[in-house]
Design an enzyme around this catalytic site. Structure first.
Site, PDB file in Angstrom:
ATOM      1  N   HIS A 106       0.837  -1.268   0.031  1.00 30.98           N
ATOM      2  CA  HIS A 106      -0.056   0.102   0.091  1.00 30.98           C
ATOM      3  C   HIS A 106       0.786   1.356  -0.057  1.00 30.98           C
ATOM      4  O   HIS A 106       1.169   1.618   1.082  1.00 30.98           O
ATOM      5  CB  HIS A 106      -0.961   0.058   1.258  1.00 30.98           C
ATOM      6  N   HIS A 108       1.806   5.184  -1.549  1.00 32.55           N
ATOM      7  CA  HIS A 108       1.472   6.356  -2.445  1.00 32.55           C
ATOM      8  C   HIS A 108       2.696   7.076  -2.969  1.00 32.55           C
ATOM      9  O   HIS A 108       3.521   7.443  -2.061  1.00 32.55           O
ATOM     10  CB  HIS A 108       0.672   7.601  -1.359  1.00 32.55           C
ATOM     11  N   LYS A 144      -8.811   0.226  -6.344  1.00 32.88           N
ATOM     12  CA  LYS A 144      -8.711   0.631  -4.977  1.00 32.88           C
ATOM     13  C   LYS A 144     -10.129   1.306  -4.749  1.00 32.88           C
ATOM     14  O   LYS A 144     -10.368   2.157  -5.591  1.00 32.88           O
ATOM     15  CB  LYS A 144      -7.711   1.622  -4.745  1.00 32.88           C
ATOM     16  N   HIS A 151     -10.558   1.343   1.210  1.00 35.55           N
ATOM     17  CA  HIS A 151     -10.397   1.976   2.169  1.00 35.55           C
ATOM     18  C   HIS A 151     -11.645   1.824   2.970  1.00 35.55           C
ATOM     19  O   HIS A 151     -12.581   2.767   2.660  1.00 35.55           O
ATOM     20  CB  HIS A 151     -10.024   3.559   1.698  1.00 35.55           C
ATOM     21  N   HIS A 186      -4.833  -0.735   5.297  1.00 36.76           N
ATOM     22  CA  HIS A 186      -4.596  -0.213   6.669  1.00 36.76           C
ATOM     23  C   HIS A 186      -5.466  -0.428   7.696  1.00 36.76           C
ATOM     24  O   HIS A 186      -5.910   0.755   8.266  1.00 36.76           O
ATOM     25  CB  HIS A 186      -4.247   1.344   6.315  1.00 36.76           C
ATOM     26  N   ASP A 191       1.211   2.558   3.632  1.00 38.72           N
ATOM     27  CA  ASP A 191       0.402   3.496   3.476  1.00 38.72           C
ATOM     28  C   ASP A 191       1.344   4.930   3.302  1.00 38.72           C
ATOM     29  O   ASP A 191       0.943   5.959   3.676  1.00 38.72           O
ATOM     30  CB  ASP A 191      -0.503   3.845   4.303  1.00 38.72           C
TER      31      ASP A 191
END
Lengths: 335, 335
Positions: free
Chosen positions: B12, B14, B95, B134, B168, B240
């Site tokens: 995960h 970004h 996602k 999420h 997460h 994350d």
């Protein structure tokens, strides 16, 4: 449309010292006629000389405003009865902080053991001094005040003649204690009537709404609102207005405290008006406190008007609550 | 003392875009051999062309490192089966964001109504595409993930062949779901293994530890630690890692996200070592993810050494977790 408040009092106020005192004291002194001045300056106020000197600094900072600072001592368990007898001529209350629990509380009490506190609390009880308490344990941040409840209960039952003010309460459990013990009272802040943890950390993180005790859940806010709007006879307004310079709020380890002094009355009128409870605001911001503290405030009339009030970005280097926002009510004049 | 990790994966991640991508991509690519790249850039990744172009930008940003970005699509309920068939050649997963729930999620799904999502989820299930979620409602910040639990349950039971990754996770309730539904999996971040809300807002406010979902209670952290340290077969490491420039973290309305990419493996080794669970770290950071995703990672050996690692104050204008602090382990070399 106007609404007049007679002699509003802020029963929990941080005026700080030195340059900050000069910025914030006139703002409180404009809106309010007096207030309980918190003693957690650096160093904390622990002697009569310090009380007198701090009061003089406050008086010289407030300018031409009519304002009476009601002084307090920083609670220590080693004060003697003789000292407290003399202090009672100068202070209304002692503020008890568990050590390290909030800003400048490092010298607070290390233990809440009733027997350790008993000599001072017995003397305070006899002298009619009020005990103001920052009621949080060092537990998980959302549980600290609730966990402190049993300490409030044991203080209240061990010292039935001592008036105990649960400062800046934030939970429905604290509200419930008010009706369970005759000698438990409370102050409630503006911000805890308005916000929850969602406002602090539910969207973007809002350091200017970060305070101690931290804002809690909706049901807690509703319980606070309920007793404030109905002017519960044991509930007083105390802003806990707590200025910090901007570099200590917008940073990588930000101080706790919301600065509400210059906007508090305007926002309170708006809130009480919205809930059709304007008639009860006078009790919440003045009368109840005078009864509880056995205090007759000087006369002052604050006339508020339903005219938009654009809140400034900052006072000196302090950012107020509602900075750059518009409130529905403004202060028209003060008589 | 050294410890070698084979082909660590960050499930995960970004990486952002443009200048930020160039700063952070090489840092992940140094420590990891690959990772699931989140599609919530601006604009979100919703076409095959965008997937290919973003992957090319990532490849050109990582320099000489061996690193395979596993691409994802931003979930939309109006994707056609034909589109998804083609997309399956380029992405491992979609996602799903409830609209507005976190950074750049404005275009997420407005409703979690199963019937609205069914056509896309049926097609994904048939095509072996993984659904990453999420999982937060728009409720009270401490309750959002727990409230989403029933949605996870209905997704899992409605689409039994769809692999669903609860991204997460931060609560003991989410951990419990892992053993209740065969097709529910989870990623767990480094920071949620280390911190609680106390670290974010219990002392001074720490914007660099503010993230979504927000860190919860000690019992939640302990539940996450428990399944991670024992290498639960449905739990994968996903950092994350979410870089924001410093002016969006230390400000008056701060973005959510902890930047952990460059320190993640070092801190994980320290954590697992402290708990005498080093033997299980390989599964947590690589093997389990390969099994769940049906993916064979390229070979890479990351050799960590028990030598102090002083974490820099910032990478570009991004402040990492543990900035200016010292970790016990450092990366010795990468083969």
């Amino acid at each position: 449309m106007t609404h007049t408040l007679i002699s509003p009092l802020d029963m929990h106020l941080h005026l700080r010292d030195e340059a900050m005192l000069k910025v914030v004291a006139p703002l409180s002194a404009h809106s309010f006629v007096g207030g309980i001045i918190m003693p957690n300056v650096v160093p904390p106020i622990t002697t009569i000389e310090a009380v007198i000197a701090y009061k003089e600094r406050i008086m010289s900072a407030i300018g031409n405003n009519v304002f009476e600072p009601l002084m307090t001592l920083f609670f220590r368990s080693d004060y003697t009865r003789e000292f407290l007898e003399k202090a009672a001529l100068h202070v209304k209350a002692l503020k008890l902080y568990p050590s390290g629990i909030t800003t400048n509380s490092e010298g607070g009490v290390a233990s809440m053991d009733i027997e350790v506190l008993r000599p001072v609390l017995d003397a305070m009880s006899d002298l009619g001094l009020i005990l103001c308490v920052h009621g949080e344990t060092n537990g998980f941040v959302m549980d600290r005040e609730k966990e402190f409840g049993s300490i409030y209960e044991s203080l209240a039952s061990s010292f039935p003649k001592l008036k105990i003010v649960m400062e800046h309460i934030t939970t429905k459990e604290s509200v419930a204690l008010l009706d369970r013990y005759e000698n438990l009272y409370a102050t409630i802040t503006l911000h805890h009537l308005l916000i929850t943890l969602d406002d602090v950390a539910g969207g973007m993180l809002q350091p200017h709404l970060f305070c101690k005790p931290i804002a809690k859940r909706y049901e807690d806010r509703d319980a606070l609102l309920h007793v404030s709007l109905k002017a519960h006879p044991k509930v007083m307004f105390g802003s806990d207005s707590a200025p910090h310079p901007i570099h200590k709020k917008e940073c990588c380890g930000c101080a706790a405290g919301v600065f509400t002094a210059p906007i508090a009355l305007q926002a309170l009128v708006e809130l009480f008006d919205k809930h059709n409870a304007l008639a009860n605001l006078q009790a919440f911001v003045s009368n109840t406190a005078q009864t509880i503290y056995g205090y007759k405030a000087p006369h002052k009339e604050v006339v508020l008007e339903k005219t938009p009030f654009v809140v400034t970005h900052s006072y000196g280097d302090v950012v107020p609550m509602f900075a750059n926002e518009t409130l529905a009510w403004s202060i028209k004049h003060v008589l």
